[in-house]
Design a protein around this motif. Structure first.
Motif, PDB file in Angstrom:
ATOM      1  N   GLN A  38      -3.990   8.655   5.059  1.00  0.00           N
ATOM      2  CA  GLN A  38      -2.711   9.123   4.516  1.00  0.00           C
ATOM      3  C   GLN A  38      -1.668   8.031   3.287  1.00  0.00           C
ATOM      4  O   GLN A  38      -2.295   7.185   3.597  1.00  0.00           O
ATOM      5  CB  GLN A  38      -1.885  10.023   4.989  1.00  0.00           C
ATOM      6  CG  GLN A  38      -2.319  11.049   5.632  1.00  0.00           C
ATOM      7  CD  GLN A  38      -2.140  12.376   4.981  1.00  0.00           C
ATOM      8  OE1 GLN A  38      -2.041  12.165   3.964  1.00  0.00           O
ATOM      9  NE2 GLN A  38      -3.640  13.163   5.132  1.00  0.00           N
ATOM     10  N   ASP A  39      -1.541   8.400   2.747  1.00  0.00           N
ATOM     11  CA  ASP A  39      -0.825   7.402   1.652  1.00  0.00           C
ATOM     12  C   ASP A  39       0.157   7.262   2.679  1.00  0.00           C
ATOM     13  O   ASP A  39       1.151   7.408   3.223  1.00  0.00           O
ATOM     14  CB  ASP A  39      -0.343   7.740   0.554  1.00  0.00           C
ATOM     15  CG  ASP A  39      -1.024   7.793  -0.927  1.00  0.00           C
ATOM     16  OD1 ASP A  39      -2.401   7.777  -0.639  1.00  0.00           O
ATOM     17  OD2 ASP A  39      -0.885   8.633  -1.489  1.00  0.00           O
ATOM     18  N   LEU A  40       0.765   5.829   2.497  1.00  0.00           N
ATOM     19  CA  LEU A  40       2.033   4.941   3.343  1.00  0.00           C
ATOM     20  C   LEU A  40       3.070   4.275   3.062  1.00  0.00           C
ATOM     21  O   LEU A  40       2.424   4.015   2.235  1.00  0.00           O
ATOM     22  CB  LEU A  40       0.861   3.724   4.209  1.00  0.00           C
ATOM     23  CG  LEU A  40      -0.462   4.787   4.908  1.00  0.00           C
ATOM     24  CD1 LEU A  40      -0.924   3.269   6.179  1.00  0.00           C
ATOM     25  CD2 LEU A  40       0.424   5.657   6.690  1.00  0.00           C
ATOM     26  N   LEU A  41       4.501   4.501   3.179  1.00  0.00           N
ATOM     27  CA  LEU A  41       4.931   3.895   2.903  1.00  0.00           C
ATOM     28  C   LEU A  41       5.633   3.004   4.496  1.00  0.00           C
ATOM     29  O   LEU A  41       6.203   3.746   4.970  1.00  0.00           O
ATOM     30  CB  LEU A  41       6.253   4.655   2.737  1.00  0.00           C
ATOM     31  CG  LEU A  41       7.300   4.267   2.113  1.00  0.00           C
ATOM     32  CD1 LEU A  41       7.591   2.434   0.830  1.00  0.00           C
ATOM     33  CD2 LEU A  41       8.289   4.827   2.115  1.00  0.00           C
ATOM     34  N   ALA A 194      11.588   4.175  -3.172  1.00  0.00           N
ATOM     35  CA  ALA A 194      11.688   5.649  -2.936  1.00  0.00           C
ATOM     36  C   ALA A 194      11.228   5.905  -4.007  1.00  0.00           C
ATOM     37  O   ALA A 194      10.366   7.056  -3.736  1.00  0.00           O
ATOM     38  CB  ALA A 194      12.989   6.429  -2.616  1.00  0.00           C
ATOM     39  N   ARG A 195      11.837   6.118  -5.065  1.00  0.00           N
ATOM     40  CA  ARG A 195      11.288   6.276  -5.963  1.00  0.00           C
ATOM     41  C   ARG A 195       9.712   5.873  -6.604  1.00  0.00           C
ATOM     42  O   ARG A 195       9.161   7.636  -7.718  1.00  0.00           O
ATOM     43  CB  ARG A 195      12.231   5.544  -7.674  1.00  0.00           C
ATOM     44  CG  ARG A 195      11.965   7.457  -8.470  1.00  0.00           C
ATOM     45  CD  ARG A 195      13.347   6.627  -9.658  1.00  0.00           C
ATOM     46  NE  ARG A 195      12.375   5.312 -10.480  1.00  0.00           N
ATOM     47  CZ  ARG A 195      11.175   4.593 -10.955  1.00  0.00           C
ATOM     48  NH1 ARG A 195       9.962   6.360 -11.419  1.00  0.00           N
ATOM     49  NH2 ARG A 195      11.234   3.665 -11.431  1.00  0.00           N
ATOM     50  N   ILE A 196       9.306   5.432  -7.069  1.00  0.00           N
ATOM     51  CA  ILE A 196       7.852   4.754  -7.060  1.00  0.00           C
ATOM     52  C   ILE A 196       7.168   5.095  -5.788  1.00  0.00           C
ATOM     53  O   ILE A 196       5.893   6.170  -6.257  1.00  0.00           O
ATOM     54  CB  ILE A 196       7.710   3.286  -6.935  1.00  0.00           C
ATOM     55  CG1 ILE A 196       8.601   2.436  -8.013  1.00  0.00           C
ATOM     56  CG2 ILE A 196       6.361   2.834  -7.033  1.00  0.00           C
ATOM     57  CD1 ILE A 196       8.244   1.600  -8.123  1.00  0.00           C
ATOM     58  N   ALA A 197       7.782   4.894  -4.485  1.00  0.00           N
ATOM     59  CA  ALA A 197       6.488   6.270  -4.088  1.00  0.00           C
ATOM     60  C   ALA A 197       6.539   7.740  -4.183  1.00  0.00           C
ATOM     61  O   ALA A 197       5.683   8.231  -3.722  1.00  0.00           O
ATOM     62  CB  ALA A 197       6.626   5.909  -2.636  1.00  0.00           C
ATOM     63  N   GLN A 198       7.623   8.029  -4.543  1.00  0.00           N
ATOM     64  CA  GLN A 198       7.250   9.407  -5.300  1.00  0.00           C
ATOM     65  C   GLN A 198       6.497  10.060  -5.906  1.00  0.00           C
ATOM     66  O   GLN A 198       6.073  10.790  -6.400  1.00  0.00           O
ATOM     67  CB  GLN A 198       8.999  10.252  -4.972  1.00  0.00           C
ATOM     68  CG  GLN A 198       9.016  11.576  -5.407  1.00  0.00           C
ATOM     69  CD  GLN A 198      10.651  12.113  -5.899  1.00  0.00           C
ATOM     70  OE1 GLN A 198      11.611  11.001  -5.570  1.00  0.00           O
ATOM     71  NE2 GLN A 198      10.669  13.600  -5.595  1.00  0.00           N
ATOM     72  N   ALA A 204       3.108  11.043   1.472  1.00  0.00           N
ATOM     73  CA  ALA A 204       2.769   9.346   2.272  1.00  0.00           C
ATOM     74  C   ALA A 204       3.492   9.555   3.370  1.00  0.00           C
ATOM     75  O   ALA A 204       5.063  10.701   3.642  1.00  0.00           O
ATOM     76  CB  ALA A 204       3.930   8.283   1.269  1.00  0.00           C
ATOM     77  N   VAL A 205       3.105   8.788   4.762  1.00  0.00           N
ATOM     78  CA  VAL A 205       3.998   9.171   5.968  1.00  0.00           C
ATOM     79  C   VAL A 205       4.700   7.381   5.947  1.00  0.00           C
ATOM     80  O   VAL A 205       4.084   6.553   5.671  1.00  0.00           O
ATOM     81  CB  VAL A 205       2.518   8.556   7.024  1.00  0.00           C
ATOM     82  CG1 VAL A 205       3.207   8.511   8.230  1.00  0.00           C
ATOM     83  CG2 VAL A 205       1.332   9.689   6.253  1.00  0.00           C
ATOM     84  N   ARG A 206       5.929   7.825   6.968  1.00  0.00           N
ATOM     85  CA  ARG A 206       6.771   7.493   6.656  1.00  0.00           C
ATOM     86  C   ARG A 206       7.017   5.943   8.143  1.00  0.00           C
ATOM     87  O   ARG A 206       6.747   6.613   8.804  1.00  0.00           O
ATOM     88  CB  ARG A 206       8.023   8.133   6.571  1.00  0.00           C
ATOM     89  CG  ARG A 206       9.131   6.451   6.885  1.00  0.00           C
ATOM     90  CD  ARG A 206       9.133   5.863   5.548  1.00  0.00           C
ATOM     91  NE  ARG A 206      10.653   4.986   5.084  1.00  0.00           N
ATOM     92  CZ  ARG A 206      10.818   3.684   5.565  1.00  0.00           C
ATOM     93  NH1 ARG A 206      10.060   3.229   6.284  1.00  0.00           N
ATOM     94  NH2 ARG A 206      12.149   3.473   5.687  1.00  0.00           N
TER      95      ARG A 206
END
Length: 682
Positions: A38-41, A194-198, A204-206
């Motif tokens: 998964q994408d990760l933050l 958060a905007r770049i992650a969105q 993404a999994v926080r």
């Protein structure tokens, strides 16, 4: 304990060789079942092993079930870092982590040769580590192909946004394929993160391993409040007191870095500077000297030291306070890494204690406030560390024991010990004395007064004689307050008359009509001899030895000055203001003399009833304005204007005549043309 089986086998052996027995919190979190693929933050504290975390997190995407990475013309992974030092550090970490997998790792950072980087990419590199600006440049020039990218890592994403790399990041992420995996690591998750992650991540999994309730357990915080003039001396004493093999000193500006590095080098410290004005080769050389042990102290700015990892860094000193709490945490995070203990020391002036308190409060840190170590405290700490000296730690050499006994018999044990201590102190930088010969105490350096205590006027302290003025002699010059005598021009005049320097002049007592001053005993004879020599200036100034009688008052026959009433008997501010207001109101009703009468002749005498302007003038003559105006003439009496010279279009300008220029430059062509009358004598 053994490493978990979820780590790819090609990386598990490298971690074992490096000494890893357990994983940190962030390293274990990226291997969780819900985070796999998964994408990760991720947000984690500095020094928590984030580089190894995203290295093992993207291993399944790069290797799959294989043990070795196959040859690839285009890179498979891209790691973006904010600074050159951090990018090169990530490259070194991934090199040993993927050594068994046969990965080729190339760098693309500013300050390096771009042609060499392009050749490394053409030979085939599995992982590219670089800074945003250089990576964008390679993409635009066609040297970097992102078509085969499987994973992109943004390390210290918050700092990249602070440095103004937003557009570069968006360009790089937009150039990569959409089916990639994006891992975003940041110390803090702001609105921009958060905007770049969105925008660039999918579901993404926080992951957050930051404990907001407590501070970093491996870092101890200490605050030393000192006079502002002693900040650099306090930094020197802190370095000597802790005796850390590697230390990092933070300054706010490049000029501060250069000044502090030069000061430490002059005091005998093996120090290097690290700032943005250095070239990449110079910065790499400075960091390598720290890692090799050739340098013990690194003086750096926030940008230059962002994300660097120095092994064995035990001490961080904030010579200049950081701008915010996040910078404080990032600075302090250079120590206490991977389970090691560290100390973070804030050296602040008395006038910045409130700011230091706010920084610690915003960062949720508990610090110990104490006085900075003085010279005696540093020497006492040296005696405590004497047992750790290599001369006492090793085994006794039997072959040289006879020589040692011979030296003891020759000089004695006490003299040998004194000689050893003297040699040890000579090799170490000397500590600084704090608060000695530093001038008058400033207002912000005074001890705060309790507001609840009643105010009491302090008694004047007795003047203590200066060192070297025990046998001094007092002289007297015939200038005082009446002549507006001031030390700023009295001292140069005394030095000029007596051929002495300012260090030879002691106390100065300015009276009403005369001034006494003190001359050191060693210069009294020379001073009196110089007074007898002929002068080119100050011929009327009289200087003589002062007697025992006090200085002459201004006027002995003058009446004594009126004594000021006690504080309790004086009227308050309200009473003084009311008394002043009453005096002003009384002055409004005072009898005033009548205003003088003025005979003013009214204007407009002799006016005609038809409204023509006619009035008194010199000699009784009337104004010329009595004649009818031009507009009163019939329209047919006006003379028509002739057509002027041709204009720009070649046609004559009808109805107006061009104005002549007012000088060689043409003058103002908008002025009104005046028709001059011929003189009578012509």
């Amino acid at each position: 304990m053994t490493l978990p089986d979820t780590i790819h086998p090609a990386l598990r052996a490298a971690l074992a060789r490096k000494g890893y027995e357990t994983l940190t919190d962030v390293q274990g979190a990226v291997l969780a079942e819900d985070a796999f693929g998964q994408d990760l933050l991720v947000s984690a504290q500095t020094g928590s092993g984030k580089t190894v975390a995203f290295g093992i997190a993207m291993a399944p995407d790069l290797l799959g079930e294989d043990e070795k990475l196959p040859f690839s013309q285009s890179p498979l992974a891209l790691v973006i870092a904010p600074t050159r030092e951090l990018a090169l550090q990530v490259q070194r970490e991934l090199t040993w982590l993927y050594a068994d997998a046969g990965a080729r790792i190339a760098s693309a950072v500013g300050g390096m040769d771009p042609r060499a980087e392009r050749r490394a990419m053409e030979r085939g590199a599995h992982i590219i580590v670089g800074t945003p600006g250089r990576l964008k440049d390679h993409i635009e020039r066609g040297a970097l192909d992102l078509s085969a990218i499987r994973a992109i890592v943004l390390d210290e994403a918050d700092e990249m946004l602070d440095f103004g790399f937003r557009e570069d990041l968006e360009f790089i992420l937009g150039s990569a394929p959409e089916e990639r995996r994006t891992l975003l690591f940041s110390a803090t998750v702001s609105k921009e993160i958060a905007r770049i992650a969105q925008t660039y991540q999918s579901d993404a999994v926080r992951i957050s391993t930051i404990s907001h309730g407590s501070q970093h357990a491996d870092i101890s915080y200490v605050v030393h409040a000192v006079p502002p003039r002693d900040r650099e001396n306090a930094v020197i004493n802190v370095l000597r007191y802790h005796g850390a093999p590697r230390a990092l000193v933070f300054c706010g500006t490049r000029e501060g870095v250069n000044r502090m590095a030069a000061r430490l080098a002059n005091r005998g410290f093996a120090s290097v500077a690290l700032s943005g004005e250095l070239s990449q080769a110079e910065r790499t050389k400075a960091l390598q000297s720290l890692r090799d042990g050739r340098a013990a102290v690194c003086v750096a700015t926030d940008v230059a030291a962002r994300g660097i990892d120095l092994p064995g860094l035990d001490l961080v000193i904030h010579a200049d306070l950081p701008n915010n709490s996040e910078t404080l945490l990032h600075r302090s995070g250079r120590t206490g890494r991977a389970g090691a203990k560290g100390i973070s020391v804030l050296v602040t002036g008395f006038n910045q204690r409130g700011r230091a308190t706010r920084l610690l409060r915003d960062a949720r840190l508990d610090a110990e406030w104490s006085d900075a170590p003085d010279a005696e405290a540093v020497r006492a700490k040296d005696r405590e560390r004497l047992g750790e000296h290599p001369a006492f730690a090793g085994e006794i050499d039997e072959d040289r024991l006879s020589e040692a006994r011979e030296i003891i018999e020759r000089f004695g044990a006490e003299r040998v010990a004194l000689g050893f201590l003297a040699e040890l102190e000579r090799r170490l930088p000397a500590p600084e004395e704090l608060g000695v010969d530093s001038g008058p105490v400033r207002r912000e350096e005074r001890a705060p007064r309790d507001r609840n205590e009643p105010f009491e006027r302090r008694e004047r302290r007795e003047r203590t004689p200066r060192a070297g003025f025990e046998g001094s002699v007092w002289f007297e010059v015939d200038m005082g307050r009446r002549q507006r005598a001031e030390p700023r021009w009295l001292v140069p005049m005394i030095c000029r008359l007596g051929d002495v320097t300012g260090r030879d002049i002691g106390a100065i007592d300015i009276g009403e009509v005369a001034t006494r001053f003190e001359i050191t005993g060693a210069q009294v004879e020379h001073f009196e001899k110089s007074l007898l020599e002929p002068r080119e200036r100050d011929q009327n100034v009289v200087v003589r030895r002062a007697g025992d009688t006090p200085l002459q008052p201004a006027n002995p026959d003058a009446p004594p000055a009126r004594q000021r009433p006690p504080r309790d008997d004086r009227p308050g501010r309200r009473e003084r203001f009311a008394r002043k207001t009453e005096r002003e109101e009384d002055a409004l009703y005072e009898d005033k003399p009548p205003a003088p009468s003025v005979n003013i002749k009214p204007l407009g005498q002799g006016k005609k009833p038809d409204g023509a302007h006619k009035g008194p003038h010199k000699g009784g003559k009337s104004f010329k304005g009595d004649k009818p105006f031009r507009k009163d003439k019939p329209a047919g009496g006006e003379k028509p204007f002739h057509a002027g010279k041709p204009g720009k279009d070649g046609k004559p300008q009808a109805g107006k005549k061009p104005y002549k220029g007012d000088g060689p430059s043409g003058g103002d062509q908008t002025l009104k043309r005046i028709k001059r009358k011929p003189r009578k004598d012509s």
